[in-house]
Design a protein around this motif. Structure first.
Motif, PDB file in Angstrom:
ATOM      1  N   ALA A   1       0.840  -1.209   0.000  1.00 34.05           N
ATOM      2  CA  ALA A   1       0.000   0.000   0.000  1.00 34.05           C
ATOM      3  C   ALA A   1       0.870   1.252   0.000  1.00 34.05           C
ATOM      4  O   ALA A   1       0.566   2.240  -0.692  1.00 34.05           O
ATOM      5  CB  ALA A   1      -0.923  -0.018   1.226  1.00 34.05           C
ATOM      6  N   TRP A   2       1.952   1.217   0.785  1.00 34.95           N
ATOM      7  CA  TRP A   2       2.886   2.352   0.803  1.00 34.95           C
ATOM      8  C   TRP A   2       3.589   2.477  -0.548  1.00 34.95           C
ATOM      9  O   TRP A   2       3.737   3.586  -1.077  1.00 34.95           O
ATOM     10  CB  TRP A   2       3.915   2.147   1.913  1.00 34.95           C
ATOM     11  CG  TRP A   2       5.018   3.162   1.889  1.00 34.95           C
ATOM     12  CD1 TRP A   2       5.005   4.411   2.426  1.00 34.95           C
ATOM     13  CD2 TRP A   2       6.294   3.023   1.232  1.00 34.95           C
ATOM     14  NE1 TRP A   2       6.186   5.052   2.170  1.00 34.95           N
ATOM     15  CE2 TRP A   2       6.996   4.226   1.437  1.00 34.95           C
ATOM     16  CE3 TRP A   2       6.889   1.993   0.512  1.00 34.95           C
ATOM     17  CZ2 TRP A   2       8.276   4.430   0.950  1.00 34.95           C
ATOM     18  CZ3 TRP A   2       8.172   2.188   0.013  1.00 34.95           C
ATOM     19  CH2 TRP A   2       8.857   3.402   0.230  1.00 34.95           C
TER      20      TRP A   2
ATOM     21  N   PRO B   1       7.199   4.949 -10.251  1.00 29.24           N
ATOM     22  CA  PRO B   1       7.671   3.679 -10.828  1.00 29.24           C
ATOM     23  C   PRO B   1       9.176   3.490 -10.672  1.00 29.24           C
ATOM     24  O   PRO B   1       9.652   2.371 -10.449  1.00 29.24           O
ATOM     25  CB  PRO B   1       7.277   3.799 -12.299  1.00 29.24           C
ATOM     26  CG  PRO B   1       6.103   4.722 -12.292  1.00 29.24           C
ATOM     27  CD  PRO B   1       6.385   5.717 -11.198  1.00 29.24           C
ATOM     28  N   GLU B   2       9.936   4.591 -10.791  1.00 27.63           N
ATOM     29  CA  GLU B   2      11.389   4.490 -10.640  1.00 27.63           C
ATOM     30  C   GLU B   2      11.757   4.120  -9.213  1.00 27.63           C
ATOM     31  O   GLU B   2      12.658   3.312  -8.976  1.00 27.63           O
ATOM     32  CB  GLU B   2      12.061   5.824 -11.009  1.00 27.63           C
ATOM     33  CG  GLU B   2      11.917   6.226 -12.460  1.00 27.63           C
ATOM     34  CD  GLU B   2      10.540   6.821 -12.778  1.00 27.63           C
ATOM     35  OE1 GLU B   2       9.794   7.127 -11.807  1.00 27.63           O
ATOM     36  OE2 GLU B   2      10.220   6.959 -13.966  1.00 27.63           O
ATOM     37  N   ALA B   3      11.045   4.709  -8.253  1.00 25.59           N
ATOM     38  CA  ALA B   3      11.340   4.435  -6.841  1.00 25.59           C
ATOM     39  C   ALA B   3      10.999   3.004  -6.470  1.00 25.59           C
ATOM     40  O   ALA B   3      11.694   2.373  -5.666  1.00 25.59           O
ATOM     41  CB  ALA B   3      10.572   5.404  -5.950  1.00 25.59           C
ATOM     42  N   ARG B   4       9.951   2.462  -7.056  1.00 22.03           N
ATOM     43  CA  ARG B   4       9.521   1.102  -6.706  1.00 22.03           C
ATOM     44  C   ARG B   4      10.592   0.067  -7.006  1.00 22.03           C
ATOM     45  O   ARG B   4      10.693  -0.948  -6.323  1.00 22.03           O
ATOM     46  CB  ARG B   4       8.246   0.748  -7.474  1.00 22.03           C
ATOM     47  CG  ARG B   4       7.031   1.565  -7.044  1.00 22.03           C
ATOM     48  CD  ARG B   4       5.843   1.268  -7.927  1.00 22.03           C
ATOM     49  NE  ARG B   4       4.807   2.282  -7.791  1.00 22.03           N
ATOM     50  CZ  ARG B   4       3.745   2.367  -8.557  1.00 22.03           C
ATOM     51  NH1 ARG B   4       3.576   1.485  -9.548  1.00 22.03           N
ATOM     52  NH2 ARG B   4       2.851   3.319  -8.377  1.00 22.03           N
ATOM     53  N   GLU B   5      11.400   0.329  -8.017  1.00 24.11           N
ATOM     54  CA  GLU B   5      12.448  -0.625  -8.390  1.00 24.11           C
ATOM     55  C   GLU B   5      13.575  -0.676  -7.362  1.00 24.11           C
ATOM     56  O   GLU B   5      14.403  -1.587  -7.389  1.00 24.11           O
ATOM     57  CB  GLU B   5      13.019  -0.254  -9.765  1.00 24.11           C
ATOM     58  CG  GLU B   5      11.995  -0.387 -10.894  1.00 24.11           C
ATOM     59  CD  GLU B   5      12.583  -0.023 -12.240  1.00 24.11           C
ATOM     60  OE1 GLU B   5      13.795   0.335 -12.265  1.00 24.11           O
ATOM     61  OE2 GLU B   5      11.874  -0.101 -13.254  1.00 24.11           O
ATOM     62  N   ARG B   6      13.587   0.290  -6.445  1.00 19.71           N
ATOM     63  CA  ARG B   6      14.654   0.342  -5.447  1.00 19.71           C
ATOM     64  C   ARG B   6      14.333  -0.504  -4.220  1.00 19.71           C
ATOM     65  O   ARG B   6      15.113  -0.534  -3.272  1.00 19.71           O
ATOM     66  CB  ARG B   6      14.882   1.797  -5.014  1.00 19.71           C
ATOM     67  CG  ARG B   6      15.344   2.724  -6.122  1.00 19.71           C
ATOM     68  CD  ARG B   6      15.438   4.159  -5.630  1.00 19.71           C
ATOM     69  NE  ARG B   6      16.311   4.275  -4.459  1.00 19.71           N
ATOM     70  CZ  ARG B   6      15.954   4.876  -3.333  1.00 19.71           C
ATOM     71  NH1 ARG B   6      14.740   5.386  -3.203  1.00 19.71           N
ATOM     72  NH2 ARG B   6      16.797   4.960  -2.327  1.00 19.71           N
ATOM     73  N   TYR B   7      13.190  -1.184  -4.216  1.00 20.27           N
ATOM     74  CA  TYR B   7      12.758  -1.895  -3.014  1.00 20.27           C
ATOM     75  C   TYR B   7      12.534  -3.397  -3.244  1.00 20.27           C
ATOM     76  O   TYR B   7      11.449  -3.915  -2.991  1.00 20.27           O
ATOM     77  CB  TYR B   7      11.481  -1.260  -2.474  1.00 20.27           C
ATOM     78  CG  TYR B   7      11.688   0.133  -1.931  1.00 20.27           C
ATOM     79  CD1 TYR B   7      12.017   0.331  -0.596  1.00 20.27           C
ATOM     80  CD2 TYR B   7      11.577   1.248  -2.759  1.00 20.27           C
ATOM     81  CE1 TYR B   7      12.221   1.603  -0.097  1.00 20.27           C
ATOM     82  CE2 TYR B   7      11.786   2.522  -2.267  1.00 20.27           C
ATOM     83  CZ  TYR B   7      12.104   2.697  -0.933  1.00 20.27           C
ATOM     84  OH  TYR B   7      12.310   3.954  -0.438  1.00 20.27           O
ATOM     85  N   PRO B   8      13.576  -4.112  -3.690  1.00 24.53           N
ATOM     86  CA  PRO B   8      13.401  -5.565  -3.835  1.00 24.53           C
ATOM     87  C   PRO B   8      13.515  -6.310  -2.508  1.00 24.53           C
ATOM     88  O   PRO B   8      13.024  -7.416  -2.361  1.00 24.53           O
ATOM     89  CB  PRO B   8      14.541  -5.953  -4.776  1.00 24.53           C
ATOM     90  CG  PRO B   8      15.615  -4.959  -4.471  1.00 24.53           C
ATOM     91  CD  PRO B   8      14.899  -3.667  -4.167  1.00 24.53           C
ATOM     92  N   TRP B   9      14.214  -5.679  -1.533  1.00 28.59           N
ATOM     93  CA  TRP B   9      14.407  -6.352  -0.252  1.00 28.59           C
ATOM     94  C   TRP B   9      13.129  -6.302   0.570  1.00 28.59           C
ATOM     95  O   TRP B   9      12.352  -5.343   0.511  1.00 28.59           O
ATOM     96  CB  TRP B   9      15.555  -5.720   0.523  1.00 28.59           C
ATOM     97  CG  TRP B   9      16.879  -6.011  -0.090  1.00 28.59           C
ATOM     98  CD1 TRP B   9      17.596  -7.172  -0.013  1.00 28.59           C
ATOM     99  CD2 TRP B   9      17.644  -5.137  -0.917  1.00 28.59           C
ATOM    100  NE1 TRP B   9      18.760  -7.079  -0.730  1.00 28.59           N
ATOM    101  CE2 TRP B   9      18.815  -5.834  -1.291  1.00 28.59           C
ATOM    102  CE3 TRP B   9      17.462  -3.826  -1.367  1.00 28.59           C
ATOM    103  CZ2 TRP B   9      19.787  -5.266  -2.100  1.00 28.59           C
ATOM    104  CZ3 TRP B   9      18.420  -3.262  -2.175  1.00 28.59           C
ATOM    105  CH2 TRP B   9      19.577  -3.988  -2.536  1.00 28.59           C
TER     106      TRP B   9
ATOM    107  N   LEU C   1      14.212   3.778   3.704  1.00 29.60           N
ATOM    108  CA  LEU C   1      15.365   3.354   2.926  1.00 29.60           C
ATOM    109  C   LEU C   1      15.164   1.924   2.432  1.00 29.60           C
ATOM    110  O   LEU C   1      14.489   1.124   3.084  1.00 29.60           O
ATOM    111  CB  LEU C   1      16.631   3.462   3.774  1.00 29.60           C
ATOM    112  CG  LEU C   1      16.871   4.842   4.416  1.00 29.60           C
ATOM    113  CD1 LEU C   1      18.135   4.828   5.251  1.00 29.60           C
ATOM    114  CD2 LEU C   1      16.954   5.927   3.348  1.00 29.60           C
ATOM    115  N   PRO C   2      15.762   1.570   1.290  1.00 35.02           N
ATOM    116  CA  PRO C   2      15.448   0.281   0.654  1.00 35.02           C
ATOM    117  C   PRO C   2      15.803  -0.961   1.457  1.00 35.02           C
ATOM    118  O   PRO C   2      15.191  -2.000   1.278  1.00 35.02           O
ATOM    119  CB  PRO C   2      16.271   0.325  -0.648  1.00 35.02           C
ATOM    120  CG  PRO C   2      16.500   1.770  -0.905  1.00 35.02           C
ATOM    121  CD  PRO C   2      16.614   2.409   0.438  1.00 35.02           C
ATOM    122  N   ARG C   3      16.774  -0.855   2.353  1.00 34.07           N
ATOM    123  CA  ARG C   3      17.255  -2.084   2.979  1.00 34.07           C
ATOM    124  C   ARG C   3      17.662  -1.869   4.427  1.00 34.07           C
ATOM    125  O   ARG C   3      18.381  -0.939   4.757  1.00 34.07           O
ATOM    126  CB  ARG C   3      18.442  -2.623   2.192  1.00 34.07           C
ATOM    127  CG  ARG C   3      18.895  -4.010   2.589  1.00 34.07           C
ATOM    128  CD  ARG C   3      20.082  -4.412   1.743  1.00 34.07           C
ATOM    129  NE  ARG C   3      20.476  -5.789   1.957  1.00 34.07           N
ATOM    130  CZ  ARG C   3      21.562  -6.333   1.425  1.00 34.07           C
ATOM    131  NH1 ARG C   3      22.340  -5.614   0.640  1.00 34.07           N
ATOM    132  NH2 ARG C   3      21.866  -7.596   1.667  1.00 34.07           N
TER     133      ARG C   3
END
Length: 298
Positions: free
Chosen positions: A199-200, A206-214, A228-230
Motif C-alpha cells: 500500500a505504501w 515507478p522508478e522508486a519502486r524498483e529500489r525496493y526488492p528487499w 530506505l530500501p534495505r
C-alpha cells in the motif's frame, strides 16, 4: 592525543574483501579495529607501543565500561588480532604482538532464555498498525519461530517468499540457503506487513519502486520520514535493543531469539534433524544443549 593513519581501516577492509571474507565479517572486523584505535588514542598509545598486555586492557575495558557479553568480547579480540596481522603483513608494524596470545574461550552456556510469554509481550509492543510495527512484528516471528540469522533477515527479498494455497514457504538466502515452511503466525505477520508495504509502495513513483526488492526496509529520522530500501545489521540490532529496553530485557539480540526458535521448533514436535535444517545448522552439537534442556523440562 596519538593519531593514526586514517586510511588504515579502509585498507584493512580491502584486504579482507580480497580474501573473500563475508560482508558481515568485514564490517565486524573493521568496527573492532576502529574501536581499538579509539581505545589507543584515549590511552595515548601509538601502534608501535602496543604490547600483549594492551589487548588485555582493551578486553577489561569492554567488560567494565561497555558491559559487553563474554562472547562479544571474544569476537572483538579476534577482530583486533586479525587487524594487527594485517598491519604486520603490510609492514605498518614489525610484527603482531597478539599472535601468541590465547583467544578467550567461547561461553557455550545457555542464556536464561526468552519465555513464550515474554516473547508475546514483545509482540504486543508492535501490535498497532503502521509499516514499521508490521515490519518489526514480521521480523520478530522470523527470528523467534523460524530461527533466521541477522544476515539472512537483511538479505531476504520479496521474491524469496513462496505462496501457495495451504502453506507459505521461504527461500532463505546466504551460505546456508534452504527452503523452509513457515509457521502460521509467521505467515500471518508477513502477510500483514506485505499488505502494508505494498500500500505504501503504490504511492511511490515507478522508478522508486524498483529500489525496493528487499523485504525489510529501514527508517530514518525522528518521525521516520525516510524509508530506505534495505535494513542494516546495525538497524536490526537497534530495533531489538529498543524493544528489549521497554520490557527490561537488557541483552535482547538475534541469538536470544534464535535460541527461542530452537526450543519452539522442538516443542511443536520437530526432530533434531528437521530443526537443524530449518535453522541452517550443520552439527547436532549446535542444538544439543537446547535438546537436553527441552527433554529435562517437567
Amino acid at each position: 592525543m596519538t593519531s593514526h593513519d586514517p586510511d588504515l581501516v579502509e585498507r584493512f577492509s580491502e584486504s579482507l574483501k580480497a580474501k573473500n571474507r563475508q560482508p558481515a565479517t568485514v564490517e565486524s572486523y573493521c568496527r573492532d579495529a576502529q574501536d581499538f584505535l579509539r581505545f589507543l588514542e584515549k590511552s595515548h598509545l601509538s601502534l608501535d607501543k602496543v604490547e600483549p598486555e594492551t589487548l588485555l586492557w582493551f578486553r577489561d575495558h569492554l567488560r567494565d565500561a561497555g558491559g559487553e557479553r563474554e562472547n562479544s568480547v571474544r569476537r572483538k579480540v579476534i577482530g583486533v588480532r586479525q587487524f594487527f596481522r594485517f598491519l604486520a603483513d603490510e609492514r605498518t608494524i614489525l610484527s603482531s604482538p597478539f599472535d601468541m596470545m590465547p583467544i578467550p574461550e567461547r561461553d557455550d552456556s545457555l542464556d536464561e532464555g526468552l519465555s513464550e510469554s515474554r516473547f508475546q509481550a514483545l509482540i504486543d509492543q508492535v501490535s498497532e498498525p503502521g509499516i514499521k510495527n508490521r515490519r518489526d512484528r514480521a521480523i520478530l516471528y522470523l527470528l523467534a519461530y523460524e530461527g533466521l540469522k541477522a544476515s539472512e533477515i537483511i538479505d531476504i527479498q520479496w521474491r524469496d517468499l513462496i505462496e501457495s494455497k495451504r502453506i507459505q514457504t521461504l527461500s532463505v538466502p546466504g551460505l546456508k540457503s534452504r527452503t523452509i515452511q513457515l509457521q502460521e503466525a509467521t505467515s500471518q505477520a508477513l502477510n500483514e506487513y506485505a499488505a502494508t508495504f505494498q500500500a505504501w509502495l503504490r504511492h511511490q513513483s515507478p522508478e522508486a519502486r524498483e529500489r525496493y526488492p528487499w523485504m525489510f526496509v529501514a527508517f530514518k529520522g525522528k518521525e521516520l520520514p525516510l524509508v530506505l530500501p534495505r535494513m542494516t545489521r546495525h538497524g536490526l540490532k537497534f530495533m531489538l535493543h529498543e524493544l528489549g529496553e521497554k520490557l527490561g530485557l537488557k541483552h535482547l539480540h538475534t541469538e536470544t531469539l534464535r535460541h527461542h526458535a530452537m526450543c519452539y521448533q522442538l516443542a511443536i514436535g520437530r526432530g533434531p534433524e528437521d530443526v537443524m535444517h530449518h535453522l541452517g545448522l550443520r552439527r547436532l552439537g549446535n542444538i544439543g544443549k537446547h535438546l537436553a534442556q527441552y527433554r529435562n523440562q517437567p
